[in-house]
Scaffold this motif. Structure first.
Motif, short mmCIF file in Angstrom:
data_model
loop_
_atom_site.label_atom_id
_atom_site.label_comp_id
_atom_site.label_asym_id
_atom_site.label_seq_id
_atom_site.Cartn_x
_atom_site.Cartn_y
_atom_site.Cartn_z
N ALA A 25 0.84 -1.20 0.00
CA ALA A 25 0.00 0.00 0.00
C ALA A 25 0.87 1.26 0.00
CB ALA A 25 -0.94 0.00 1.21
N ASP A 30 -2.07 2.68 -2.85
CA ASP A 30 -3.42 2.12 -2.77
C ASP A 30 -3.74 1.81 -1.31
OD1 ASP A 30 -5.77 0.68 -2.81
OD2 ASP A 30 -5.14 -0.70 -4.39
N PHE A 31 -4.37 2.76 -0.65
CA PHE A 31 -4.69 2.61 0.77
C PHE A 31 -6.16 2.27 1.01
CE2 PHE A 31 -0.83 5.17 0.80
CZ PHE A 31 -0.07 4.46 1.71
N ASN A 32 -6.78 1.58 0.07
CA ASN A 32 -8.16 1.14 0.27
C ASN A 32 -8.19 0.26 1.52
OD1 ASN A 32 -10.64 -0.29 0.14
ND2 ASN A 32 -10.72 -0.05 -2.06
N PRO A 33 -9.04 0.57 2.49
CA PRO A 33 -9.03 -0.16 3.76
C PRO A 33 -9.41 -1.64 3.67
CG PRO A 33 -10.80 1.47 3.74
CD PRO A 33 -9.98 1.70 2.51
N ILE A 34 -9.95 -2.10 2.54
CA ILE A 34 -10.24 -3.54 2.43
C ILE A 34 -8.95 -4.35 2.41
CG2 ILE A 34 -12.45 -3.20 1.25
CD1 ILE A 34 -10.98 -4.21 -1.34
N HIS A 35 -7.82 -3.65 2.24
CA HIS A 35 -6.53 -4.33 2.19
C HIS A 35 -5.81 -4.34 3.54
CE1 HIS A 35 -7.01 -4.66 -2.07
NE2 HIS A 35 -7.03 -3.35 -2.24
N TYR A 36 -6.44 -3.78 4.58
CA TYR A 36 -5.78 -3.82 5.89
C TYR A 36 -6.73 -3.78 7.09
CZ TYR A 36 -6.19 1.30 5.59
OH TYR A 36 -6.65 2.57 5.44
N VAL A 40 -13.78 -3.16 7.83
CA VAL A 40 -14.21 -2.58 6.55
C VAL A 40 -14.46 -3.68 5.54
CG1 VAL A 40 -13.54 -1.08 4.63
CG2 VAL A 40 -13.05 -0.38 6.98
N ALA A 41 -13.57 -4.67 5.49
CA ALA A 41 -13.76 -5.79 4.56
C ALA A 41 -15.09 -6.50 4.86
CB ALA A 41 -12.59 -6.76 4.67
N HIS A 52 -3.95 -6.90 -2.56
CA HIS A 52 -4.19 -6.07 -3.74
C HIS A 52 -4.06 -6.94 -4.99
CE1 HIS A 52 -2.56 -3.48 -0.57
NE2 HIS A 52 -3.09 -2.44 -1.18
#
Length: 132
Positions: A25, A30-36, A40-41, A52
């Motif tokens: 990220a 790419d700091f979309n919170p679904i990746h951490y 949120v996921a 990602h």
């Protein structure tokens, strides 16, 4: 390197952790919170935090680059994102890449990539063109 249809050019298993996702990220922006973030996921209906897609794609091509020793030999690369890689907070996730020669012509070779997470193929129609 000589290419013969059916030959395995390279294969490797790559272990991803949540730290891997945070590092990617930062590098990619790419700091979309679904990746951490698990909350949120879950809120958007995902089975967990996802790697990602571009990270998975990059990992797959890096296996071939390592085998060839020359990234410039790759003239084309494409994939279809078919399934997610869910990265467990404790166990992480193992992505397996097998690169096989699919076709050879006078200009180069097509390398077909089988990219899996467990028993699931996560990249479809993953192919590289390599100049000879």
């Amino acid at each position: 390197m000589a290419f013969t249809v059916g030959d395995v050019v390279a294969e490797r298993e790559i272990h991803l952790t949540r730290e891997s996702l945070v590092r990617y990220a930062g590098a990619s922006g790419d700091f979309n919170p679904i990746h951490y973030r698990d909350d949120v996921a879950a809120a958007v209906g995902l089975p967990g935090v996802l790697a990602h897609g571009m990270l998975t794609m990059g990992i797959a091509s890096s296996v071939v680059v390592s085998a060839l020793g020359d990234a410039a030999a790759i003239t084309e690369y494409g994939v279809r994102f078919t399934k997610p890689v869910v990265v467990d907070p404790e166990a992480g996730a193992d992505v397996r890449v097998v690169a096989t020669v699919g076709a050879v012509d006078e200009a180069g070779a097509r390398i077909d990539l089988k990219v899996t997470f467990g028993d699931t193929t996560v990249l479809g129609k993953a192919q590289l063109r390599v100049a000879i």
